[in-house]
Design a protein around this motif. Structure first.
Motif, PDB file in Angstrom:
ATOM      1  N   THR A 124       0.974  -1.186   0.196  1.00 21.46           N
ATOM      2  CA  THR A 124       0.194  -0.389   0.031  1.00 21.46           C
ATOM      3  C   THR A 124       1.146   1.074  -0.498  1.00 21.46           C
ATOM      4  N   GLU A 125       2.148   1.416   0.906  1.00 16.30           N
ATOM      5  CA  GLU A 125       2.692   2.687   1.716  1.00 16.30           C
ATOM      6  C   GLU A 125       3.490   2.600  -0.255  1.00 16.30           C
ATOM      7  N   GLU A 126       3.829   2.187  -0.947  1.00 22.19           N
ATOM      8  CA  GLU A 126       4.768   2.323  -2.214  1.00 22.19           C
ATOM      9  C   GLU A 126       3.404   2.723  -2.932  1.00 22.19           C
ATOM     10  N   ARG A 127       2.112   2.139  -3.686  1.00 19.29           N
ATOM     11  CA  ARG A 127       1.216   2.414  -4.172  1.00 19.29           C
ATOM     12  C   ARG A 127       1.049   4.343  -3.837  1.00 19.29           C
ATOM     13  N   ILE A 128       0.230   4.599  -2.845  1.00 14.73           N
ATOM     14  CA  ILE A 128       0.205   6.056  -2.543  1.00 14.73           C
ATOM     15  C   ILE A 128       1.421   6.471  -2.412  1.00 14.73           C
ATOM     16  N   ARG A 129       2.897   6.222  -2.143  1.00 16.23           N
ATOM     17  CA  ARG A 129       4.150   7.342  -2.685  1.00 16.23           C
ATOM     18  C   ARG A 129       4.542   6.819  -4.131  1.00 16.23           C
ATOM     19  N   LEU A 130       3.662   6.628  -4.695  1.00 17.87           N
ATOM     20  CA  LEU A 130       3.747   6.700  -6.169  1.00 17.87           C
ATOM     21  C   LEU A 130       3.147   7.694  -6.697  1.00 17.87           C
ATOM     22  N   ALA A 131       1.871   7.445  -6.337  1.00 21.53           N
ATOM     23  CA  ALA A 131       0.537   8.603  -6.467  1.00 21.53           C
ATOM     24  C   ALA A 131       1.083   9.693  -5.833  1.00 21.53           C
ATOM     25  N   ALA A 132       1.660  10.107  -4.892  1.00 22.53           N
ATOM     26  CA  ALA A 132       1.536  11.010  -5.029  1.00 22.53           C
ATOM     27  C   ALA A 132       2.708  11.748  -5.493  1.00 22.53           C
ATOM     28  N   ARG A 133       3.304  10.906  -5.475  1.00 22.53           N
ATOM     29  CA  ARG A 133       4.924  11.701  -6.565  1.00 22.53           C
ATOM     30  C   ARG A 133       4.397  11.855  -8.334  1.00 22.53           C
ATOM     31  N   ILE A 134       4.243  11.417  -8.137  1.00 20.62           N
ATOM     32  CA  ILE A 134       3.174  11.671 -10.117  1.00 20.62           C
ATOM     33  C   ILE A 134       1.759  12.637  -9.473  1.00 20.62           C
ATOM     34  N   THR A 135       0.994  13.157  -8.782  1.00 19.76           N
ATOM     35  CA  THR A 135       0.232  13.610  -8.524  1.00 19.76           C
ATOM     36  C   THR A 135       0.951  15.379  -8.068  1.00 19.76           C
ATOM     37  N   GLU A 136       2.192  15.295  -7.771  1.00 17.21           N
ATOM     38  CA  GLU A 136       3.599  16.730  -7.287  1.00 17.21           C
ATOM     39  C   GLU A 136       3.421  17.542  -8.893  1.00 17.21           C
ATOM     40  N   THR A 137       3.638  15.962  -9.305  1.00 20.35           N
ATOM     41  CA  THR A 137       4.301  17.005 -10.943  1.00 20.35           C
ATOM     42  C   THR A 137       3.220  17.213 -11.466  1.00 20.35           C
ATOM     43  N   TYR A 138       2.540  17.378 -11.051  1.00 15.98           N
ATOM     44  CA  TYR A 138       1.029  17.555 -11.974  1.00 15.98           C
ATOM     45  C   TYR A 138       0.512  19.327 -11.050  1.00 15.98           C
ATOM     46  N   LEU A 139       0.844  19.282 -10.185  1.00 18.31           N
ATOM     47  CA  LEU A 139       0.743  20.582  -8.996  1.00 18.31           C
ATOM     48  C   LEU A 139       1.670  21.897  -9.057  1.00 18.31           C
ATOM     49  N   THR A 140       3.202  21.736  -9.778  1.00 15.26           N
ATOM     50  CA  THR A 140       4.280  22.183  -9.871  1.00 15.26           C
ATOM     51  C   THR A 140       4.165  23.928  -9.888  1.00 15.26           C
ATOM     52  N   ASP A 141       2.940  23.828 -10.862  1.00 14.82           N
ATOM     53  CA  ASP A 141       2.808  25.478 -11.832  1.00 14.82           C
ATOM     54  C   ASP A 141       1.994  25.812 -10.676  1.00 14.82           C
ATOM     55  N   VAL A 142       0.887  25.216 -10.072  1.00 18.86           N
ATOM     56  CA  VAL A 142       0.261  25.869  -9.071  1.00 18.86           C
ATOM     57  C   VAL A 142       0.143  25.841  -7.784  1.00 18.86           C
ATOM     58  N   LEU A 143       1.031  24.832  -7.182  1.00 22.53           N
ATOM     59  CA  LEU A 143       1.427  25.350  -5.995  1.00 22.53           C
ATOM     60  C   LEU A 143       2.938  25.746  -6.449  1.00 22.53           C
ATOM     61  N   PRO A 144       3.910  26.604  -6.199  1.00 24.60           N
ATOM     62  CA  PRO A 144       5.175  26.576  -6.056  1.00 24.60           C
ATOM     63  C   PRO A 144       5.438  26.670  -4.571  1.00 24.60           C
ATOM     64  N   ASP A 145       4.951  26.632  -3.733  1.00 26.18           N
ATOM     65  CA  ASP A 145       5.589  26.061  -2.313  1.00 26.18           C
ATOM     66  C   ASP A 145       5.849  24.482  -2.074  1.00 26.18           C
ATOM     67  N   GLU A 146       7.361  24.336  -2.543  1.00 22.89           N
ATOM     68  CA  GLU A 146       7.423  23.106  -2.334  1.00 22.89           C
ATOM     69  C   GLU A 146       7.061  22.170  -1.097  1.00 22.89           C
ATOM     70  N   ALA A 147       7.050  22.583  -0.061  1.00 24.76           N
ATOM     71  CA  ALA A 147       6.302  21.675   1.070  1.00 24.76           C
ATOM     72  C   ALA A 147       4.437  21.283   1.532  1.00 24.76           C
ATOM     73  N   HIS A 148       4.250  22.893   1.080  1.00 26.86           N
ATOM     74  CA  HIS A 148       2.793  22.633   0.659  1.00 26.86           C
ATOM     75  C   HIS A 148       2.277  21.891  -0.214  1.00 26.86           C
ATOM     76  N   ARG A 149       3.430  22.435  -1.640  1.00 35.81           N
ATOM     77  CA  ARG A 149       3.329  21.233  -2.908  1.00 35.81           C
ATOM     78  C   ARG A 149       2.894  19.414  -2.373  1.00 35.81           C
ATOM     79  N   ARG A 150       4.225  18.977  -1.594  1.00 34.35           N
ATOM     80  CA  ARG A 150       4.145  17.883  -0.937  1.00 34.35           C
ATOM     81  C   ARG A 150       3.392  17.608  -1.198  1.00 34.35           C
ATOM     82  N   TRP A 151       2.942  18.395   0.801  1.00 32.91           N
ATOM     83  CA  TRP A 151       1.815  17.832   1.082  1.00 32.91           C
ATOM     84  C   TRP A 151       0.251  17.199   0.669  1.00 32.91           C
ATOM     85  N   VAL A 152       0.059  18.539  -0.466  1.00 35.19           N
ATOM     86  CA  VAL A 152      -1.689  18.208  -0.909  1.00 35.19           C
ATOM     87  C   VAL A 152      -0.940  17.056  -1.606  1.00 35.19           C
TER      88      VAL A 152
END
Length: 193
Positions: A124-152
């Motif tokens: 489960t952890e690996e699947r969630i981590r992968l999904a979070a990494r992919i989601t983060e790439t889509y949020l780069t332009d929307v959330l410029p603050d890295e900590a906030h983007r990683r959390w979301v």
């Protein structure tokens, strides 16, 4: 031959190895999703599949191997539905909902039960981590603050999965399209869109 004997004989029909394995994996997913790994015995799986434990042992060396087989099979089904991470797009949410509908017990096992079993939590952890990494790439332009983007980015996949699980548990009280819209709206709200 009586009707009872004929029915028993039909149940004992030999299945090709791959079909028997698929049947056992599905029965195991149902049995394990009902009670979790520790509380489910091979007798429970055998009863669910309508076979003996000996049949299970012809395909799986242990309960642990069977559980791992179900998790691997579920992940493979997800990969087939979702495609590779570089293919994820707006339709990925719909594909995730469809995958959960195709195999609700496997989905529950992977995303609810496995995370509470120490030897299987990494699935489960690996699947969630992968999904979070992919989601983060889509949020780069929307959330410029890295900590906030990683959390979301970590929240969005977890919330999507929880929404799907609660929808399944509630008996699918809305249509799939409504659930997909809800997940997308929640994701957009978290991303500040």
């Amino acid at each position: 031959m009586t009707e009872v004997e004929e029915t028993a004989q039909n149940r004992r029909r030999l299945l090709p190895r791959d079909r028997r394995r698929a049947q056992l994996l599905q029965a195991a997913a149902t049995a394990f999703a009902r009670q979790g790994f520790a509380a489910t015995g091979l007798e429970d799986v055998a009863r669910e599949a309508g076979v003996t434990r000996a049949i299970i042992y012809r395909h799986f060396a242990s309960k642990t191997e069977l559980y791992q087989g179900v998790l691997d099979d579920t992940q493979e089904r997800l990969r087939e539905r979702l495609g590779s991470p570089d293919q994820y797009d707006e339709q990925t949410v719909r594909a995730l909902v469809d995958a959960a509908c195709d195999d609700p017990d496997g989905f529950r096992l992977l995303f609810r039960h496995a995370q509470h079993e120490p030897e299987f939590a990494t699935y489960t952890e690996e699947r969630i981590r992968l999904a979070a990494r992919i989601t983060e790439t889509y949020l780069t332009d929307v959330l410029p603050d890295e900590a906030h983007r990683r959390w979301v980015a970590g929240l969005i996949p977890k919330l999507a999965i929880e929404l799907i699980l609660s929808w399944l548990d509630a008996g699918r009280p809305t249509g799939r399209d409504d659930l997909v819209r809800m997940i997308r709206a929640t994701s957009r709200t978290l991303a500040g869109r």
